[in-house]
Design a protein around this motif. Structure first.
Motif, short mmCIF file in Angstrom:
data_model
loop_
_atom_site.label_atom_id
_atom_site.label_comp_id
_atom_site.label_asym_id
_atom_site.label_seq_id
_atom_site.Cartn_x
_atom_site.Cartn_y
_atom_site.Cartn_z
N UNK A 2 12.82 -17.08 99.00
CA UNK A 2 14.02 -17.07 99.83
C UNK A 2 14.84 -15.82 99.55
N UNK A 3 15.17 -15.10 100.58
CA UNK A 3 16.00 -13.90 100.46
C UNK A 3 17.37 -14.19 101.05
N UNK A 4 18.31 -13.34 100.72
CA UNK A 4 19.68 -13.50 101.23
C UNK A 4 19.73 -13.28 102.74
N UNK A 5 18.77 -12.58 103.30
CA UNK A 5 18.77 -12.28 104.73
C UNK A 5 17.90 -13.24 105.54
N UNK A 8 19.31 -14.40 108.83
CA UNK A 8 19.38 -13.31 109.81
C UNK A 8 18.00 -13.03 110.39
N UNK A 9 16.99 -12.97 109.54
CA UNK A 9 15.64 -12.65 110.04
C UNK A 9 15.12 -13.77 110.94
N UNK A 10 15.49 -15.02 110.66
CA UNK A 10 15.10 -16.12 111.55
C UNK A 10 15.76 -15.97 112.92
N UNK A 11 17.01 -15.53 112.93
CA UNK A 11 17.70 -15.31 114.20
C UNK A 11 17.08 -14.15 114.97
N UNK A 12 16.67 -13.13 114.26
CA UNK A 12 16.03 -11.99 114.91
C UNK A 12 14.73 -12.44 115.58
N UNK A 40 9.11 -8.66 107.99
CA UNK A 40 10.50 -9.11 108.01
C UNK A 40 10.56 -10.54 108.53
N UNK A 41 9.90 -10.80 109.67
CA UNK A 41 9.94 -12.13 110.28
C UNK A 41 9.28 -13.19 109.40
N UNK A 42 8.24 -12.85 108.68
CA UNK A 42 7.56 -13.81 107.81
C UNK A 42 8.30 -14.01 106.50
N UNK A 43 9.24 -13.13 106.18
CA UNK A 43 10.00 -13.26 104.95
C UNK A 43 9.28 -12.69 103.74
N UNK A 44 8.27 -11.85 103.97
CA UNK A 44 7.55 -11.25 102.85
C UNK A 44 8.18 -9.93 102.43
N UNK A 45 9.18 -9.47 103.19
CA UNK A 45 9.88 -8.22 102.84
C UNK A 45 11.36 -8.39 103.12
N UNK A 46 12.17 -7.99 102.17
CA UNK A 46 13.62 -7.98 102.36
C UNK A 46 13.95 -6.71 103.14
#
Length: 196
Positions: A2-5, A8-12, A40-46
């Motif tokens: 889990x990242x802080x963003x 936001x990335x889910x909304x994107x 970014x969308x998969x959450x593998x990169x902040x």
């Protein structure tokens, strides 16, 4: 991970999918690689701030900082904006459009320029917020003044009162609960405060 963003990335991703846009198309519009967008969308990169801004703008979104105490009002506006535009009647669009055109012609007649600016901002919001039947009636009443003012121009006091009435309509629309019930203050000091 889990990242802080993450929110936001889910909304994107949701915004991209709502526009029926592929990651490849978003890549072309944002200048980022498709692989980068996928990560970014998969959450593998902040994502970095500049990447977030590029992607958001490619989706016709903006990333902004807002005071915490304004979040209830902002949430209400965003919630209203997420309702399909079908709930905005053509009559509402016509009425707001007529008021905006009228304002452009009489802007210099306001005694205080900020009143005209506030009226313009109020109308811009009313163009996008779904109105209840009562609120639509109030908007109709506001436009009735325009018919009278064609023959008898308004005084500065009447303009000021008119701007105030439209601002009150805007506030009532923005601050009401999403189910259209009781108006709610947008300035709660604490999240746990149920009376706000």
């Amino acid at each position: 991970m889990a990242y802080k963003t993450e929110h936001i990335t889910q909304q994107i991703r949701a915004a991209r999918e709502a526009k029926n846009m592929s990651q490849r198309e978003l890549s072309a519009r944002s200048g980022l690689t498709q692989s980068h967008i996928s990560q970014i969308e998969r959450g593998t990169m902040e994502p970095g701030l500049s990447s977030l801004v590029d992607v958001a703008r490619a989706l016709d979104l903006e990333i902004v900082l807002a005071p915490k105490k304004l979040m209830p009002a902002i949430g209400n506006i965003l919630g209203s904006a997420s309702v399909t535009s079908d709930t905005l009647t053509s009559e509402q669009r016509k009425l707001v459009g007529r008021l905006e055109r009228w304002l452009a012609g009489v802007r210099d007649q306001f005694s205080i320029a900020s009143e005209a600016d506030t009226l313009k901002d109020s109308l811009a919001l009313l163009r996008h917020l779904p109105l209840s039947a009562d609120e639509l009636d109030r908007l109709r009443e506001a436009t009735l003044h325009l018919n009278r003012w064609q023959d008898d121009p308004p005084s500065r006091k009447e303009l000021s009162e008119f701007a105030h009435a439209v601002r009150q309509l805007r506030n009532a629309t923005v601050h009401r609960d999403r189910d259209g019930a009781v108006p709610r203050s947008a300035y709660a000091l604490e999240e746990e405060d149920d009376d706000a």
